[in-house]
Design an enzyme around this catalytic site. Structure first.
Site, PDB file in Angstrom:
ATOM      1  N   ALA A 180       1.037   9.745  39.160  1.00 17.50           N
ATOM      2  CA  ALA A 180       0.027  10.708  38.766  1.00 17.50           C
ATOM      3  C   ALA A 180       0.361  12.043  39.438  1.00 17.50           C
ATOM      4  CB  ALA A 180      -1.346  10.224  39.223  1.00 17.50           C
ATOM      5  N   GLU A 207       3.079   2.277  36.168  1.00 16.85           N
ATOM      6  CA  GLU A 207       1.972   1.729  35.371  1.00 16.85           C
ATOM      7  C   GLU A 207       2.136   2.064  33.886  1.00 16.85           C
ATOM      8  OE1 GLU A 207      -0.856   3.500  38.202  1.00 16.85           O
ATOM      9  OE2 GLU A 207      -1.884   1.569  38.172  1.00 16.85           O
ATOM     10  N   GLU A 254       0.884   3.999  45.956  1.00 16.47           N
ATOM     11  CA  GLU A 254      -0.434   4.619  46.121  1.00 16.47           C
ATOM     12  C   GLU A 254      -1.041   4.376  47.490  1.00 16.47           C
ATOM     13  OE1 GLU A 254       0.630   3.161  43.408  1.00 16.47           O
ATOM     14  OE2 GLU A 254      -0.147   4.147  41.603  1.00 16.47           O
ATOM     15  N   GLY A 302       1.551   5.735  38.916  1.00 16.39           N
ATOM     16  CA  GLY A 302       1.204   5.855  37.508  1.00 16.39           C
ATOM     17  C   GLY A 302       2.427   5.782  36.604  1.00 16.39           C
TER      18      GLY A 302
HETATM   19  N1  3HC Z   1       2.377  14.780  42.098  1.00 21.81           N
HETATM   20  C1  3HC Z   1       2.588  16.102  42.292  1.00 21.81           C
HETATM   21  N2  3HC Z   1       3.671  16.599  42.917  1.00 21.81           N
HETATM   22  C2  3HC Z   1       4.582  15.730  43.350  1.00 21.81           C
HETATM   23  C3  3HC Z   1       4.432  14.341  43.191  1.00 21.81           C
HETATM   24  C4  3HC Z   1       3.270  13.869  42.519  1.00 21.81           C
HETATM   25  N3  3HC Z   1       3.066  12.575  42.301  1.00 21.81           N
HETATM   26  N4  3HC Z   1       5.507  13.723  43.720  1.00 21.81           N
HETATM   27  C5  3HC Z   1       6.299  14.687  44.184  1.00 21.81           C
HETATM   28  N5  3HC Z   1       5.749  15.899  43.968  1.00 21.81           N
HETATM   29  C6  3HC Z   1       6.334  17.197  44.298  1.00 21.81           C
HETATM   30  C7  3HC Z   1       6.488  17.393  45.801  1.00 21.81           C
HETATM   31  O1  3HC Z   1       5.313  17.918  46.365  1.00 21.81           O
HETATM   32  C8  3HC Z   1       7.635  18.375  45.864  1.00 21.81           C
HETATM   33  O2  3HC Z   1       7.123  19.640  45.581  1.00 21.81           O
HETATM   34  P1  3HC Z   1       7.776  20.938  46.260  1.00 21.81           P
HETATM   35  O3  3HC Z   1       9.214  20.925  45.822  1.00 21.81           O
HETATM   36  O4  3HC Z   1       6.962  22.042  45.719  1.00 21.81           O
HETATM   37  O5  3HC Z   1       7.623  20.734  47.728  1.00 21.81           O
HETATM   38  C9  3HC Z   1       8.503  17.963  44.697  1.00 21.81           C
HETATM   39  O6  3HC Z   1       7.660  17.192  43.828  1.00 21.81           O
HETATM   40  C10 3HC Z   1       9.681  17.102  45.069  1.00 21.81           C
HETATM   41  O7  3HC Z   1       9.223  16.034  45.888  1.00 21.81           O
HETATM   42  P2  3HC Z   1      10.027  15.565  47.173  1.00 21.81           P
HETATM   43  O8  3HC Z   1      10.383  16.728  48.008  1.00 21.81           O
HETATM   44  O9  3HC Z   1       9.231  14.479  47.793  1.00 21.81           O
HETATM   45  O10 3HC Z   1      11.348  15.010  46.495  1.00 21.81           O
HETATM   46  P3  3HC Z   1      12.218  13.730  46.808  1.00 21.81           P
HETATM   47  O11 3HC Z   1      13.304  13.741  45.841  1.00 21.81           O
HETATM   48  O12 3HC Z   1      12.492  13.648  48.267  1.00 21.81           O
HETATM   49  O13 3HC Z   1      11.261  12.478  46.492  1.00 21.81           O
HETATM   50  C11 3HC Z   1       9.715  11.142  45.223  1.00 21.81           C
HETATM   51  C12 3HC Z   1      10.829  12.225  45.201  1.00 21.81           C
HETATM   52  C13 3HC Z   1      10.275   9.830  45.734  1.00 21.81           C
HETATM   53  C14 3HC Z   1       9.192  10.994  43.831  1.00 21.81           C
HETATM   54  C15 3HC Z   1       8.606  11.614  46.181  1.00 21.81           C
HETATM   55  O14 3HC Z   1       8.223  12.911  45.839  1.00 21.81           O
HETATM   56  C16 3HC Z   1       7.365  10.770  46.155  1.00 21.81           C
HETATM   57  O15 3HC Z   1       7.318   9.750  46.808  1.00 21.81           O
HETATM   58  N6  3HC Z   1       6.332  11.224  45.420  1.00 21.81           N
HETATM   59  C17 3HC Z   1       5.045  10.581  45.397  1.00 21.81           C
HETATM   60  C18 3HC Z   1       5.049   9.355  44.555  1.00 21.81           C
HETATM   61  C19 3HC Z   1       3.669   8.760  44.511  1.00 21.81           C
HETATM   62  O16 3HC Z   1       3.003   8.624  45.514  1.00 21.81           O
HETATM   63  N7  3HC Z   1       3.235   8.379  43.313  1.00 21.81           N
HETATM   64  C20 3HC Z   1       1.929   7.804  43.153  1.00 21.81           C
HETATM   65  C21 3HC Z   1       0.960   8.899  42.875  1.00 21.81           C
HETATM   66  S1  3HC Z   1      -0.711   8.329  42.814  1.00 21.81           S
HETATM   67  C22 3HC Z   1      -0.845   7.583  41.318  1.00 21.81           C
HETATM   68  O17 3HC Z   1       0.101   7.491  40.596  1.00 21.81           O
HETATM   69  C23 3HC Z   1      -2.211   7.084  40.965  1.00 21.81           C
HETATM   70  C24 3HC Z   1      -2.168   6.206  39.760  1.00 21.81           C
HETATM   71  O18 3HC Z   1      -2.142   4.874  40.178  1.00 21.81           O
HETATM   72  C25 3HC Z   1      -3.351   6.414  38.898  1.00 21.81           C
END
Ligand code: 3HC
Ligand code: NAI
Length: 691
Positions: free
Chosen positions: A65, A107, A127, A104
């Protein structure tokens, strides 16, 4: 090609429709992406295509998400609508995964009928690390595919499983050759059509849930096994409950309703707010306003480390781990031998140690007794005794040996790096790289910018930190920099509280319950009370002096503030208690009863106040950087965001009022920072401060 919207296209490869997302950086499920998916799938279903492939451009499949949208008003197509469109498609849907399919994103992929991935892809439901649970059916679909035990482990750890493991779990149906994802996915889709394969809906697959029915012990044991790891966190428990619901509900919808409810509870609670804040804090810390991303960096192909003691050895390991050769220099052969042996031992004892890997890493390490061997190093890190005269002497020598452009770094904990740099004729090349002990394990690296440090030296250090797996935070020169400077506030109050009437274990318990892995006195016992204590100079003036004189030097001597049994279990010590009482009597202090609330406020608020001073002096770029230091370096519970986030949570006005009250009663240790006063006067919070 049909352009669905700014981030989505629909193309054809023969009879296969391809929905392609391109929403940098990570194809997160923003409103725009959800709209594109919904409309893209709708058109693909309405077309004469026989199968549909979902694929992403850029570095990754959908990474989850869009966290930046959380808490805002809902716009665009909902995620469940997108998922239903895919799952109910009358034509087979194949998700083609590269990079990471997370949260997400996974998912969504679980609503495709099949999934293919390249070998380098990773899949997970992270998450929990944002204080959340998968809120789009993940907790209901994952156990249906992977089984309850695997699902429990995946959702509570947030781990990203490699594609091969995902294949074994059934999360992925086929691996396709690296770099040939689109062709592989299309071929796979065509095969489905040719062989008339069924449209598999994960939600309908209950066999693996049946296996766990009537076995509540699976959950009880899992909770027990992980109790320590999950302590204080809400999200792991909520994730477990969702999987329990998957097993115990009468229908998929019923389980989904539980997931929805618990997701909303977490989403609106303070823990997830703190953890989501922290996610961005860590990434923001990498941004330095006057050192933009495109600042050139200096190549670092070889590293020198001076001093093979506690820190030098650990520091060297970080570089060996990523294949960078290290030359380590000591004063005497025996110290060098000891240092090298410790490094080897650490490798041999590390989890999953492989002899060949140890040898390979050790082969990159050269020990020496001559600093002249640093001549070809691009970066030299000094980790000798914490004395200004020694550091200056060493830096003057390094100045004469290091090649032009080499970065000269010090690992000092407290000393003035400008003064150290003044011993050289190249202060622009001098920087602080403050590692934490054990340096091969701890994630935090404070990068200390001195008056003359060049921008490319800063940029290189930040980049290198990432390369060796550290989280770097930039700080300015001041005693103790960010972390230790704030820690000394807590330590001072903890010591005072003991004199006033609390026992060390009272203080430790309050901080442990707050979420720290251990309190300051248990920590001292672990580290050894005699670090920096010299018997000849001991005047019995502090509790520590007395304990050390009695040979109660911490865990290693079986006693310190606490008594320890043979399993190193700590017990409050009647001996320590008596010493404390005598100490108070000698100083004429009448012990009073001190509430847990006072202990917490006395330990934490002065830290927040010190953080405010650090900010007003410009020694940290932004409040969230301070929080990154505390979460990574000092065990601050991430579900409380960090001291500055916590200050905002409590309310700067409340922190200020308490500081004033304490100042009135106990003096200027509690003098409020000007910045704290200013924020309160303006009705602002720390988070309103922009770098
Ligand atoms: N939403 C918004 N922005 C995000 C994001 C997300 N889910 N994931 C990453 N970003 C952004 C980061 O803030 C960063 O922004 P910036 O360049 O402006 O600082 C950019 O994307 C790149 O991220 P990283 O620097 O972390 O890049 P990496 O290549 O090191 O890592 C990644 C990539 C493994 C995808 C890592 O970003 C990550 O772990 N992201 C989060 C993943 C996550 O937690 N997903 C679950 C979200 S909650 C959800 O999905 C709820 C659902 O169940 C309904
Ligand atoms: P240590 O005493 O374990 O190791 C220092 C080593 O440096 C010794 O082996 C000594 O022989 C060697 N040494 C001294 N002078 C030298 C010289 N001129 N040339 C070559 N080698 C020399 O000390 P430790 O704990 O590793 O600390 C080193 C530095 O790291 C200090 O500045 C300290 O403040 C800092 N630091 C220590 C942390 C800790 O937890 N121990 C954490 C973060 C920083």
């Amino acid at each position: 090609m049909t352009e669905i919207n700014s981030v989505t296209t629909l193309t054809r490869d023969g009879d296969v429709a391809i929905v392609t997302l391109n929403s940098p950086p990570v194809n997160a499920l923003s409103a725009n992406v959800r709209d594109g998916l919904y409309e893209g799938f709708k058109q693909a279903i309405d077309s004469d295509a026989k199968a549909i492939v979902l694929i992403c451009e850029g570095r990754t499949f959908i990474a989850g998400a869009d966290i930046t949208e959380f808490g805002g008003a809902m716009k665009g197509a909902s995620l469940p609508d997108v998922q239903a469109m895919m799952e109910n498609s009358p034509k087979p849907v194949v998700a083609a995964i590269h990079g990471t399919a997370l949260g997400g994103g996974l998912e969504v992929a679980l609503c495709a009928h099949y999934r293919v991935a390249v070998p380098s892809a990773r899949l997970g439901l992270p998450e929990v690390n944002l204080g959340l649970l998968p809120g789009a059916g993940g907790t209901q679909r994952l156990p249906r595919i992977a089984g309850v035990e695997k699902a429990l482990e995946m959702v509570t750890s947030g781990r990203h499983a490699p594609a091969k493991e995902a294949l074994a779990m059934g999360l992925v149906d086929e691996l396709v050759e690296e770099g040939k994802l689109k062709d592989g996915a299309v071929a796979f889709a065509r095969k489905l059509v040719a062989e008339n394969k069924p449209l598999v809906k994960v939600r309908e697959n209950n066999a693996k849930l049946e296996e766990a029915k009537g076995k509540p012990e699976i959950f009880a044991e899992f909770r027990k096994k992980n109790a320590r790891k999950f302590r204080g966190f809400l999200a792991p428990e909520y994730n477990i409950r969702c999987i329990e619901a998957a097993v115990n509900s009468n229908s998929f919808e019923e389980g989904l309703a539980v997931e929805r409810k618990l997701f909303m509870e977490l989403m609106t609670g303070p823990q997830s707010a703190a953890q989501r804040y922290y996610f961005f804090a860590e990434r923001t810390a990498q941004k330095i306003p006057d050192v933009p991303d495109d600042t050139p960096t200096r190549p670092v192909k070889k590293v020198g480390v001076l001093g093979a003691g506690t820190m030098g050895g650990g520091i060297a390991m970080n570089f060996l781990n990523v294949g960078i050769p290290v030359t380590i220099v000591e004063l005497k052969q025996d110290a060098l031998d000891r240092g090298l042996a410790t490094i080897r031992k650490n490798y041999e004892r590390s989890r999953g140690a492989v002899p060949e890997q140890t040898e390979q890493r050790m082969s990159l390490l050269t020990g020496s007794l001559s600093m002249d061997d640093f001549a070809d190093c691009d970066l030299i890190i000094e980790a000798v005794f914490e004395r200004m005269d020694i550091k200056k002497d060493v830096f003057a020598k390094l100045d004469g040996i290091a090649k032009p452009g080499a970065i000269l770094a010090t690992n000092t904990s407290y000393l003035n790096i400008d003064e150290i740099a003044s011993a050289t004729k190249r202060p622009q090349d001098v920087i602080g790289l403050h590692f934490f002990s054990p340096a091969n394990v701890m994630k935090l690296l404070e990068v200390i910018r001195a008056d003359h440090t060049a921008k490319d030296v800063i940029a290189t250090s930040m980049k290198l930190a990432k390369q060796i797996g550290k989280v770097a935070v930039l700080a300015g020169v001041c005693p103790g920099f960010i972390g230790n400077r704030m820690l000394s506030q807590r330590q001072r109050e903890a010591n005072k509280l003991v004199l006033e009437g609390a026992m060390p274990w009272d203080i430790d318990r309050v901080l442990y319950d707050f979420g720290f892995p251990m309190g300051p006195f248990a920590m001292s016992d672990l580290a050894g009370l005699d670090i920096g204590w010299v018997k000849e100079n001991s005047k019995g003036e502090t509790l520590r002096d007395v304990l050390c004189e009695m040979d109660r030097r911490g865990q290693k001597t079986g006693a310190g503030f606490y008594d320890y049994d043979e399993n190193r279990t700590a017990k409050p010590s009647p001996v320590t208690e008596k010493i404390i009482q005598d100490f108070r009597a000698k100083k004429g202090i009448n012990a009073r009863t001190i509430s847990d609330e006072e202990i917490l406020e006395r330990c934490i608020y002065p830290m927040i106040n010190e953080g405010a001073k650090i900010l007003e002096e410009g020694k940290a770029i932004r409040p969230s950087d301070i929080d990154v230091v505390w979460v990574n370096g000092y065990g601050w519970p991430v579900y409380r965001g960090g001291p500055m986030h916590y200050g905002d949570f409590v309310g700067p006005d409340k922190v200020l009022a308490k500081m004033k009250e304490f100042q009135g009663a106990m003096g200027d240790d509690f003098k409020p920072a000007a910045l704290l006063e200013k924020l309160v006067a303006e009705g602002k919070k720390f988070s309103d401060l922009k770098a």
